[in-house]
Write a protein that holds these residues in place. Sequence first.
Motif, mmCIF file in Angstrom:
data_model
loop_
_atom_site.group_PDB
_atom_site.id
_atom_site.type_symbol
_atom_site.label_atom_id
_atom_site.label_comp_id
_atom_site.label_asym_id
_atom_site.label_seq_id
_atom_site.Cartn_x
_atom_site.Cartn_y
_atom_site.Cartn_z
ATOM 1 N N LEU B 36 0.840 -1.197 0.000
ATOM 2 C CA LEU B 36 0.000 0.000 0.000
ATOM 3 C C LEU B 36 0.875 1.247 0.000
ATOM 4 C CD1 LEU B 36 -3.056 0.193 0.041
ATOM 5 C CD2 LEU B 36 -2.948 0.543 2.495
ATOM 6 N N GLN B 40 1.187 4.250 -2.706
ATOM 7 C CA GLN B 40 1.004 5.673 -2.428
ATOM 8 C C GLN B 40 2.215 6.486 -2.878
ATOM 9 O OE1 GLN B 40 -0.013 5.186 1.794
ATOM 10 N NE2 GLN B 40 -1.847 6.382 1.362
ATOM 11 N N VAL B 43 2.300 7.740 -6.313
ATOM 12 C CA VAL B 43 1.509 8.949 -6.566
ATOM 13 C C VAL B 43 2.290 10.198 -6.163
ATOM 14 C CG1 VAL B 43 -0.646 10.124 -6.063
ATOM 15 C CG2 VAL B 43 -0.604 7.659 -6.265
ATOM 16 N N LEU B 76 1.123 20.012 -1.836
ATOM 17 C CA LEU B 76 0.035 19.036 -1.731
ATOM 18 C C LEU B 76 0.577 17.690 -1.276
ATOM 19 C CD1 LEU B 76 -2.004 19.702 -5.009
ATOM 20 C CD2 LEU B 76 -2.430 20.601 -2.723
ATOM 21 N N ILE B 77 1.724 17.345 -1.854
ATOM 22 C CA ILE B 77 2.240 16.018 -1.567
ATOM 23 C C ILE B 77 2.752 15.926 -0.143
ATOM 24 C CG2 ILE B 77 4.368 14.723 -2.059
ATOM 25 C CD1 ILE B 77 1.342 14.324 -3.605
ATOM 26 N N THR B 79 1.162 17.122 2.291
ATOM 27 C CA THR B 79 -0.064 16.714 2.977
ATOM 28 C C THR B 79 -0.319 15.228 2.760
ATOM 29 O OG1 THR B 79 -0.868 18.852 2.264
ATOM 30 C CG2 THR B 79 -2.449 17.380 3.324
ATOM 31 N N ALA B 80 -0.171 14.814 1.492
ATOM 32 C CA ALA B 80 -0.467 13.415 1.180
ATOM 33 C C ALA B 80 0.487 12.486 1.916
ATOM 34 C CB ALA B 80 -0.382 13.181 -0.321
ATOM 35 N N VAL B 83 -0.755 12.046 5.333
ATOM 36 C CA VAL B 83 -1.881 11.108 5.316
ATOM 37 C C VAL B 83 -1.364 9.677 5.186
ATOM 38 C CG1 VAL B 83 -3.886 10.344 4.001
ATOM 39 C CG2 VAL B 83 -3.517 12.764 4.393
ATOM 40 N N ALA B 86 0.053 8.376 8.385
ATOM 41 C CA ALA B 86 -1.022 8.048 9.326
ATOM 42 C C ALA B 86 -1.664 6.722 8.960
ATOM 43 C CB ALA B 86 -2.064 9.164 9.322
ATOM 44 N N THR B 87 -1.896 6.547 7.657
ATOM 45 C CA THR B 87 -2.530 5.301 7.220
ATOM 46 C C THR B 87 -1.649 4.106 7.562
ATOM 47 O OG1 THR B 87 -3.363 6.578 5.371
ATOM 48 C CG2 THR B 87 -3.625 4.193 5.257
ATOM 49 N N LEU B 90 -1.678 3.411 11.302
ATOM 50 C CA LEU B 90 -2.940 2.800 11.732
ATOM 51 C C LEU B 90 -3.026 1.366 11.240
ATOM 52 C CD1 LEU B 90 -5.680 2.976 13.037
ATOM 53 C CD2 LEU B 90 -6.575 3.968 10.946
ATOM 54 N N GLY B 91 -2.599 1.154 9.992
ATOM 55 C CA GLY B 91 -2.635 -0.194 9.436
ATOM 56 C C GLY B 91 -1.790 -1.141 10.254
ATOM 57 N N PHE C 133 -8.630 19.017 -3.878
ATOM 58 C CA PHE C 133 -7.592 18.376 -3.062
ATOM 59 C C PHE C 133 -7.959 18.429 -1.582
ATOM 60 C CE2 PHE C 133 -3.629 17.528 -0.953
ATOM 61 C CZ PHE C 133 -3.091 16.530 -1.738
ATOM 62 N N PHE C 136 -9.933 15.625 -0.714
ATOM 63 C CA PHE C 136 -9.165 14.401 -0.447
ATOM 64 C C PHE C 136 -8.711 14.359 1.010
ATOM 65 C CE2 PHE C 136 -4.711 13.053 0.133
ATOM 66 C CZ PHE C 136 -4.867 11.684 0.028
ATOM 67 N N GLU C 140 -9.763 11.568 3.806
ATOM 68 C CA GLU C 140 -8.873 10.708 4.572
ATOM 69 C C GLU C 140 -9.065 10.890 6.068
ATOM 70 O OE1 GLU C 140 -8.400 8.337 2.920
ATOM 71 O OE2 GLU C 140 -6.254 8.027 2.899
ATOM 72 N N LEU C 144 -9.837 7.556 7.986
ATOM 73 C CA LEU C 144 -8.955 7.035 9.036
ATOM 74 C C LEU C 144 -9.716 6.912 10.352
ATOM 75 C CD1 LEU C 144 -5.699 8.977 8.167
ATOM 76 C CD2 LEU C 144 -5.965 6.501 8.219
ATOM 77 N N TYR C 163 -9.304 -3.545 9.030
ATOM 78 C CA TYR C 163 -8.082 -3.641 8.232
ATOM 79 C C TYR C 163 -8.414 -3.679 6.741
ATOM 80 C CZ TYR C 163 -3.736 -5.450 6.334
ATOM 81 O OH TYR C 163 -2.609 -5.613 5.591
ATOM 82 N N LEU C 166 -9.491 -0.454 5.564
ATOM 83 C CA LEU C 166 -8.351 0.454 5.444
ATOM 84 C C LEU C 166 -7.644 0.257 4.109
ATOM 85 C CD1 LEU C 166 -5.838 1.583 8.004
ATOM 86 C CD2 LEU C 166 -4.892 0.317 6.107
ATOM 87 N N THR C 170 -7.912 3.079 1.320
ATOM 88 C CA THR C 170 -6.700 3.803 0.920
ATOM 89 C C THR C 170 -6.494 3.719 -0.586
ATOM 90 O OG1 THR C 170 -5.759 3.247 3.050
ATOM 91 C CG2 THR C 170 -4.240 4.025 1.363
ATOM 92 N N THR C 174 -6.358 6.909 -2.938
ATOM 93 C CA THR C 174 -5.199 7.128 -3.796
ATOM 94 C C THR C 174 -5.631 7.268 -5.255
ATOM 95 O OG1 THR C 174 -3.995 5.745 -2.250
ATOM 96 C CG2 THR C 174 -2.889 6.289 -4.294
ATOM 97 N N ILE C 177 -6.734 10.780 -5.681
ATOM 98 C CA ILE C 177 -5.734 11.836 -5.908
ATOM 99 C C ILE C 177 -5.014 11.663 -7.239
ATOM 100 C CG2 ILE C 177 -5.063 13.034 -3.798
ATOM 101 C CD1 ILE C 177 -2.974 10.940 -3.340
ATOM 102 N N ILE C 178 -4.926 10.471 -7.733
ATOM 103 C CA ILE C 178 -4.350 10.329 -9.072
ATOM 104 C C ILE C 178 -5.222 11.110 -10.065
ATOM 105 C CG2 ILE C 178 -3.815 8.727 -10.942
ATOM 106 C CD1 ILE C 178 -3.286 6.603 -8.785
#
Lengths: 506, 117, 492
Positions: B36, B40, B43, B76-77, B79-80, B83, B86-87, B90-91, C133, C136, C140, C144, C163, C166, C170, C174, C177-178
């Motif tokens: 994952l 990300q 991107v 922007l990135i 910020t991403a 995120v 964080a993901t 958490l995962g 944006f 987005f 999230e 989350l 899980y 998630l 995600t 993603t 945002i692409i």
Amino acid sequence: MTVELAILLAVAVPFAGAVLIPLTGAKPNLRETVTLVCAALLFYLVSVIYPIVAAGGVPEVYLFEMLPGLSVFFLVEPLGLIFAGIASFLWIATSVYSIGYMRGHNEENQTRFYAYFAIALGAAMGVAFAGNMLTLFIFYEVLTLSTFPLVAHSGTDEAKRAGRVYLGVLLGTSIGFQLLAIIWTWSLTGTLDFTDGGILAGKADGLTAGILLALYIFGIGKAALMPFHRWLPAAMVAPTPVSALLHAVAVVKAGVFTVVKVVVYIFGIDFLFDIGVSEWLQYMAAATILIASLVAMTKDNLKARLAYSTVSQLSYVILGAMLVTDLGIIGSGMHIAMHAFGKITLFFCAGAFMVAAHKTEISQMRGIGHAMPFTTLAFFIGSLSVIGLPPMGGLWSKWYLALGTLETGKLWLLGVLMVSSLLNVAYLLPIPFRGFFSSPEENPPLKSSHNHDSEHDHTHDQDRPKGIKEAPVACLIAIGVTSAGCLVLFFYPDPVYDLMRQIVAP
Amino acid sequence: MEFLGLLNYWIVVVLMMTGFYIVIAHNNLVKKIVGLNIFQVSVFVFYITMAKVKGGTAPILAEGIEIYSNPLPHVLILTAIVVGVATTALGLALVVRIHDAYGTIEDDEIEARENEL
Amino acid sequence: MAAQYPALQVVLALLAAPVCLILRRPNAAWAVATVITWISLALALSLLGRVWETGVILYPMGDWAAPWGIEYQIDTVNAFMLVIVTLIGSVVMPFARASVEAEIEEERIYLFYCMYLLNLAGLLGIAITGDVFNLFVFLEISSLSSYVMISLGRDKRALTAAYRYLVIGTIGATFYIIGVGMMYMTTGSLNMADLAAILPAVADSRTVLVALGFLTVGLGLKLALFPLHLWLPNAYAYAPSAVTVFLAATGTKVAVYAFIRIFFTVFGGVEIFTAGVIPQILAVLAALAMIGASAVAIYQTDVKRLLAYSSIAQIGYMVLGISMVTVTGLAGTIVHLFNHAIMKGGLFMAMGCILFKIGAVQLDQFEGLGKRMPVTMAAFVAGGFSLIGVPLTVGFVSKWYLVQAALEKGWWLAVAAILASSLLAVIYIWRVVEVAYFRPPPKGSAEVSEAPLSMLVPLWILIGASYYFGIDATQTLDIAFAAAETLFAPPL
């Protein structure tokens, strides 16, 4: 009291009764008093409305706007008044009968029974007085859902299965076809109001109107046009008062009543006659009349036979409506009334046989007239009315239906009516005849019966001393009233006829 | 030349597919999270690449700076990325809890145990 | 002060979340969350009122002018969304107190309220923002926090459900945002109104089409569009009841909103609908969801899962309305966003009450429940009627407009799918009803034992609302039609 208030109360009283009945559930006598008072009050209210409508008035009560441009409101016209009058009057009779029956039969959950019964009546009133198709549909569905607990009343597996069929067919047709037809009508015309001369003329072409008509007629599952008739025999597992009032009068009549309403006020007789799309529905109705009569002959269970007889008789009304002639419509409206009295009498008698003699199968009813002469006589009277023989009210409706078929020039339809009457004779009259002229010893031994009552009572049934053993008095009173009604309607059918006359020649 | 000119975009595609494949194909829950992450990151590369102007520098108002890269996607990135972190956190935390509850972090074994419930 | 409402709408909940973290005491955290939600509702209502009277509200964040700065744009559509989200939140909070106490360990309760507030902030942010944006980021935040909330469920399957959600969530984000990146590549803008103005000129490029594809799949995952719905049943089934109520009523709805926003506002000027096959694809997927998910619902033995599948079917209704690309269809979708939120919220609350008392929502635990928990089961039946679409319920209203829209388009199969799906709903609701009312209670069970009033009152508020707005649907429909017309209007 203003007529508007009377209309509102007529719908509200049964619902109020449904609230009061559970509150008084602990005291059965008080509870039954509530039912009786509500029934009497309801009939009084309808009788307040009667003179105004008979004089040509169309009182209207606006309720609320549900969707933009589409309101829920009541409007009483002659046909609705006939339906409301019959249902409210017979509710009194049925309430009296229920008291005897339910106690005599030791049914459980009687409070629930009376409460849902009252709701069903309120819904029937709503159907009768509906001012547009949306209002009608709302109460139509309330009627379906409120009668489900009555059908599945006993809670046995058989009752549950029957309940599923009941709900499945009625909701399936109403959501699948009728709702679609209603929304379609709305999107074509922008209105759903019941209007003299119909609302579809000029808005729908022949093909569209034809499809719409089919959607309506089959969507009104309560009218039990084949192949959507299965719910009605299934509903016979319900206690007899339910079968009598709801499945011989309120529910099924709400169905055929809706059919007539749709034909007269949504399509308009002239429009429907011009486009000529109703012909194949005449065939469907004629086929239902004959097939259901034939099936009725094969049924040994009395209530099942009566149920198929009802299916057949309902199609008389549909046939009358599909003739789209003035006399056909008059015949339809009158048949709603006449059949109601005849059939409720028959069901009352069937229930009386069950309570007093514990007999449900026709083959066991030889000689029953010796023990229950009054009930058997009433059964005879009811049969004559359903068949359409003088001196019973049933004659008139068949008379006008027959004239209607002649008006269209379709002699074979007249033939269908005649053949069906003969079939009626064949499956109804033997019951009282054998009841009077045979002796109980001729009854064949009971093979297998689903009914536990007849099973465990059969043994000591045989050695019971001969003599009069009628159903509880309350039942007999009700039977007496409704069978007298059949007679009265022969000599005095004018109120019904005059009201129907108003519809076709305003 | 064109291939090389688009090199970054090719990298994006390869990374993206690699990450995606890992997420789908791997049985191990931690590896899925890693996949994952790679997904990300592709991107992030994509955004940064598209903001780059040939010969451009950082967008600072100063004498002699005419060409500069577009700063917005970079921001922007950021910020991403936050995120994404964080993901991932958490995962992974969920994986720890799953390990406590099931005693394994293999997807098929977990599924077998769930079906027993 | 009133001028700052758009910012406060999001910021209040966002700031209150760490406050819960500091307070740590369950009751204090609950009180903060409740008060903040109620204030947010008041804000949302006042915003809706202002939009209704004076039209679109534009609010540049920190006075940075659009298109460079982030701008909040509030029109009828998102004002209505804000009301839906805060309204549901306001009813869920009183319900949550007892429900959460019963289902989440005490030392984690404050975390739940913290996450709930973050989730609320995220959902409100999605609804209010006019920047793709920024959307987005809020997506999230809400996602989350919802993963965390789901994992708080006491069944250990809640962990795996969270899980999986998630991972899928995600991927969806993603993808989104692409798509945004590609739009930015071709237009140089992230502001929705600005994008709408620029996109038609560059719409022929493949980049824009691919962007649309990524956006569609990304949001499709978030809103559980069939066949991207696989995360939903377990997530709803094993999350704590209060979480299920809130997520089912708001989470997917907000995603549907975002979907509508992208398709009708951002791509509003591009003829993607008339030229492409997108409407057909969406309509087919919607119809499959309506029929397929309803059919699967019939076979569920866990009633919460049953309702979750029903949600997937209901999302099908909404997507179907979108795919028609007519004002009536879109209005049907928007009104169904609201209607479904209140009826499904109510139904899941009934599940919460049953979990509270019985401890399980397996179908065989429902035996005799009609007698043991009459108030709760009556609410379930009443809500079930709405799901079926019995007249006088909100479900009937939505169905009415969706069928009408399909008739106007001449989409007969869609009409058939809507009606068939209602009939399937009869079956799955009736299975529960039969068990609850026609089977005797198991031996040894208490006579009558209802959930506390703090749960029953919110339950009946939602169920009552689903009748109130079914009997008089003129207000919601006026708003929905106004909103649909806004979406079809040319961009500012």
